[in-house]
Design a protein around this motif. Structure first.
Motif, mmCIF file in Angstrom:
data_model
loop_
_atom_site.group_PDB
_atom_site.id
_atom_site.type_symbol
_atom_site.label_atom_id
_atom_site.label_comp_id
_atom_site.label_asym_id
_atom_site.label_seq_id
_atom_site.Cartn_x
_atom_site.Cartn_y
_atom_site.Cartn_z
ATOM 1 N N VAL A 70 9.726 -2.433 11.556
ATOM 2 C CA VAL A 70 8.425 -2.824 12.109
ATOM 3 C C VAL A 70 8.427 -4.301 12.480
ATOM 4 N N LEU A 71 9.030 -5.129 11.629
ATOM 5 C CA LEU A 71 9.058 -6.565 11.885
ATOM 6 C C LEU A 71 9.822 -6.878 13.167
ATOM 7 N N GLU A 72 10.879 -6.152 13.430
ATOM 8 C CA GLU A 72 11.615 -6.333 14.685
ATOM 9 C C GLU A 72 10.698 -6.061 15.879
ATOM 10 N N GLY A 73 9.868 -5.039 15.756
ATOM 11 C CA GLY A 73 8.923 -4.736 16.824
ATOM 12 C C GLY A 73 7.899 -5.837 17.006
ATOM 13 N N VAL A 74 7.442 -6.417 15.898
ATOM 14 C CA VAL A 74 6.491 -7.535 15.981
ATOM 15 C C VAL A 74 7.109 -8.686 16.744
ATOM 16 N N VAL A 75 8.330 -9.060 16.374
ATOM 17 C CA VAL A 75 9.023 -10.175 17.023
ATOM 18 C C VAL A 75 9.236 -9.901 18.505
ATOM 19 N N ASP A 76 9.463 -8.638 18.851
ATOM 20 C CA ASP A 76 9.684 -8.276 20.250
ATOM 21 C C ASP A 76 8.386 -8.115 21.033
ATOM 22 N N GLY A 77 7.248 -8.359 20.375
ATOM 23 C CA GLY A 77 5.972 -8.351 21.081
ATOM 24 C C GLY A 77 5.341 -6.991 21.289
ATOM 25 N N GLU A 78 5.667 -6.029 20.415
ATOM 26 C CA GLU A 78 5.123 -4.674 20.582
ATOM 27 C C GLU A 78 3.719 -4.517 20.032
ATOM 28 N N GLY A 79 3.241 -5.507 19.284
ATOM 29 C CA GLY A 79 1.894 -5.418 18.728
ATOM 30 C C GLY A 79 1.865 -5.795 17.272
ATOM 31 N N SER A 80 0.788 -5.416 16.589
ATOM 32 C CA SER A 80 0.637 -5.718 15.168
ATOM 33 C C SER A 80 1.481 -4.758 14.338
ATOM 34 N N PRO A 81 1.767 -5.092 13.084
ATOM 35 C CA PRO A 81 2.538 -4.175 12.240
ATOM 36 C C PRO A 81 1.921 -2.781 12.146
ATOM 37 N N THR A 82 0.601 -2.708 12.000
ATOM 38 C CA THR A 82 -0.052 -1.399 11.890
ATOM 39 C C THR A 82 0.116 -0.597 13.171
ATOM 40 N N GLU A 83 -0.052 -1.264 14.321
ATOM 41 C CA GLU A 83 0.092 -0.582 15.603
ATOM 42 C C GLU A 83 1.517 -0.053 15.779
ATOM 43 N N ILE A 84 2.502 -0.881 15.434
ATOM 44 C CA ILE A 84 3.904 -0.471 15.600
ATOM 45 C C ILE A 84 4.232 0.688 14.667
ATOM 46 N N MET A 85 3.775 0.594 13.427
ATOM 47 C CA MET A 85 4.012 1.673 12.460
ATOM 48 C C MET A 85 3.431 2.991 12.972
ATOM 49 N N THR A 86 2.224 2.929 13.505
ATOM 50 C CA THR A 86 1.560 4.141 13.993
ATOM 51 C C THR A 86 2.213 4.670 15.261
ATOM 52 N N ASN A 87 2.456 3.771 16.214
ATOM 53 C CA ASN A 87 3.000 4.203 17.506
ATOM 54 C C ASN A 87 4.407 4.770 17.375
ATOM 55 N N ARG A 88 5.192 4.229 16.459
ATOM 56 C CA ARG A 88 6.572 4.711 16.296
ATOM 57 C C ARG A 88 6.687 5.816 15.242
ATOM 58 N N GLY A 89 5.590 6.092 14.548
ATOM 59 C CA GLY A 89 5.631 7.108 13.508
ATOM 60 C C GLY A 89 6.532 6.731 12.349
ATOM 61 N N LEU A 90 6.399 5.489 11.888
ATOM 62 C CA LEU A 90 7.291 4.982 10.849
ATOM 63 C C LEU A 90 6.678 5.000 9.445
ATOM 64 N N GLU A 91 5.463 5.480 9.301
ATOM 65 C CA GLU A 91 4.815 5.443 7.985
ATOM 66 C C GLU A 91 5.569 6.320 6.984
ATOM 67 N N ALA B 86 0.815 -1.220 0.000
ATOM 68 C CA ALA B 86 0.000 0.000 0.000
ATOM 69 C C ALA B 86 0.848 1.270 0.000
ATOM 70 N N GLY B 87 2.173 1.103 0.026
ATOM 71 C CA GLY B 87 3.056 2.264 0.009
ATOM 72 C C GLY B 87 3.212 2.932 1.349
ATOM 73 N N LYS B 88 2.710 2.315 2.424
ATOM 74 C CA LYS B 88 2.812 2.924 3.752
ATOM 75 C C LYS B 88 4.158 2.638 4.406
ATOM 76 N N LEU B 89 4.823 1.567 3.961
ATOM 77 C CA LEU B 89 6.149 1.224 4.460
ATOM 78 C C LEU B 89 7.055 0.936 3.276
ATOM 79 N N ASN B 90 8.308 1.335 3.380
ATOM 80 C CA ASN B 90 9.283 0.844 2.413
ATOM 81 C C ASN B 90 9.996 -0.353 3.038
ATOM 82 N N ASP B 91 10.926 -0.941 2.310
ATOM 83 C CA ASP B 91 11.535 -2.185 2.771
ATOM 84 C C ASP B 91 12.297 -1.987 4.077
ATOM 85 N N LYS B 92 13.031 -0.872 4.176
ATOM 86 C CA LYS B 92 13.804 -0.623 5.389
ATOM 87 C C LYS B 92 12.901 -0.426 6.596
#
Length: 499
Positions: A412-433, A401-407
């Motif tokens: 975001v995936l590191e956050g998922v593995v560390d238990g921070e939540g779903s990809p969308t939640e991590i993207m929003t909470n960290r301001g990574l979009e 959807a163009g909301k994340l680039n590969d980097k």
């Protein structure tokens, strides 16, 4: 005194290993094998018990039909012959976790016998003969406390939990497997892996090695080429796929060291130590005579109806090896690529990720890339890494959807593995979009052009490749939250250059 072990390649050049595996599988029935007690895992100690599974006087067992059916289905999936008539037997031995001081099992009349399971190792098909598949009841669980190792030696007291006593247990025993040479450890691991996949596909067990519902005893012996098979040892209750491979390799090296020194191998059980990868002696191995088997007098013989067995065979699901071949064709993978997926233990994970809404290529990229790397670094199985197929599919959806680039997606995936939540939640909470505001991007591009006039002049003169430097500058300024292609197009546009 520390013994220096010989090199593995040198050992298998001189000795021929013979392996065999005895796998115990707790069936996923609702109730125990011979009583109505529940089988759910994790209850308070000794709360899932009754007079029957505690062996109290006057109690009588009744066989669990669902367990018998599951055992027949396992036998059919392993290409076994199903007995037309067989009996349960009493296996007598005295140990704290056996409340009756005998185990209801099967001895000379197993329910299933003489089958095989094919496994692939290094692209070669290896057929593992199945000696028998028989049905019995599980024992309780003994916990040794007060010592450093969790074993009876050095413990100050032992506690017994009978919740597991009486749970339906299937034992699958292979025939001896010679001729695998240096690949013996890999063949052992491949067999248990394939067997686990078969059992899971049948839906007869959750096959969770960490919870004890799948346990493996590994037999290993060595002989010189052309001579009779050597004395075997039995490494008990190996509880992970990786440890199955390590246990075989460890025993091959240990036995070779003993034989090279002129010693003799003792037929015994051994314990595998996860921390060191070594095995240590347990007890001398009993023979069938020591168990004083005799027919169980409180249970009638089993005589499965041939029409019923035929119905069960016709209803078997697609077995894993055939299923994998079909997936390989659907995903368009070469044999080498599919082997990489198999080696990573990622077939089911990729399949589930595709089912959750992404492409095979994208699913394979994440599971065999970032997630496999993380699993290797932390020493855990890929399935236990902390990301689910649904989360990986959601992550790829954000990229598409163009909301994340590969980097950013990797972050975001590191956050998922560390238990921070779903990809969308991590993207929003960290301001990574990804920054999609054209005005903000234009301003950042103009700043980069102004700060790098020499590079801008090169681009204007036709050296379009130099735009990469400005893209990097803007990416740094936006913390990587911009699309590189969009930036390049915008830079060329602002400099009046055709791309």
């Amino acid at each position: 005194m520390t013994t220096t072990l010989p090199a593995y390649d040198e050992v298998v050049a001189r000795y021929e290993p013979v392996i065999g595996l005895e796998t115990h599988v707790e069936l996923g029935t609702n109730t125990k094998m011979f009583c109505g007690c529940p089988t759910d895992f994790g209850g308070e100690p000794n709360t899932r018990v009754c007079p029957v599974c505690l062996g109290l006087p006057g109690s009588l067992p009744v066989a669990n039909k669902a367990a018998i059916e599951a055992t027949i289905r396992i036998g059919l999936a392993l290409n076994c012959s199903i007995a037309q008539w067989c009996r349960f037997a009493r296996k007598n031995y005295f140990y704290p976790d056996m409340p009756k001081d005998f185990q209801i099992s099967q001895y000379d009349e197993p329910l299933c016998s003489d089958g095989y399971l094919d496994v692939e190792v290094d692209g070669e098909l290896v057929r593992i003969g199945i000696e028998r598949v028989h049905l019995e009841e599980d024992t309780g669980k003994t916990l040794h406390v007060g010592g450093a190792t969790g074993r009876i030696h050095g413990a100050t007291e032992s506690l017994v939990d009978y919740n597991r006593a009486g749970i339906p247990l299937v034992e699958i025993v292979t025939k001896p497997v010679p001729g695998t040479g240096a690949l013996a450890p890999e063949v052992a691991k491949a067999y248990v892996t394939e067997l686990r996949d078969v059992l899971r596909s049948l839906g007869v067990s959750d096959v969770r090695m960490e919870e004890g519902s799948l346990r493996c005893d590994v037999n290993t012996s060595l002989n010189l080429p052309g001579q009779e098979w050597g004395t075997r040892t039995e490494t008990k209750n190996v509880n992970s796929l990786r440890s199955v491979e390590r246990a075989v390799r460890s025993e091959i090296l240990r036995q070779a060291s003993v034989l090279d020194a002129g010693g003799r191998i003792t037929q015994e059980t051994r314990h595998f130590h996860e921390d060191t990868g070594d095995t240590t002696p347990g007890r001398s191995k009993e023979t069938a005579t020591d168990y004083r088997y005799f027919p169980e007098p409180d249970l009638v013989p089993l005589a499965p109806d041939t029409a019923w067995v035929a119905e069960l065979k016709a209803a078997l699901p697609e077995l894993p090896r055939l299923h994998r071949r079909r997936l390989q064709e659907q995903w368009g993978l070469s044999d080498l690529d599919m082997q990489s997926v198999l080696n990573a233990g990622a077939v089911e994970l990729i399949e589930a990720t595709v089912a959750a809404g992404t492409t095979p290529a994208a699913a394979r990229k994440w599971w065999l890339g970032e997630l496999s790397r993380r699993a290797n670094e932390t020493g855990v199985e890929l399935a236990d890494i902390g990301a689910t197929p649904a989360q990986v599919a959601e992550l790829q959806g954000l990229v598409d959807a163009g909301k994340l680039n590969d980097k950013l997606a990797r972050t975001v995936l590191e956050g998922v593995v560390d238990g921070e939540g779903s990809p969308t939640e991590i993207m929003t909470n960290r301001g990574l979009e990804v920054v999609s505001d054209t005005g903000a991007l234009t301003a950042a591009v103009d700043e980069a052009i102004a700060a790098n006039p020499g590079i801008a002049d090169k681009i204007r003169s036709g050296k379009v490749a130099a735009a990469g430097a400005l893209v990097g500058a803007v990416m740094k300024a936006t913390r990587g939250q911009a699309d590189a292609k969009t930036l390049r197009d915008l830079i060329l546009e602002r400099l009046g250059v055709q791309g």
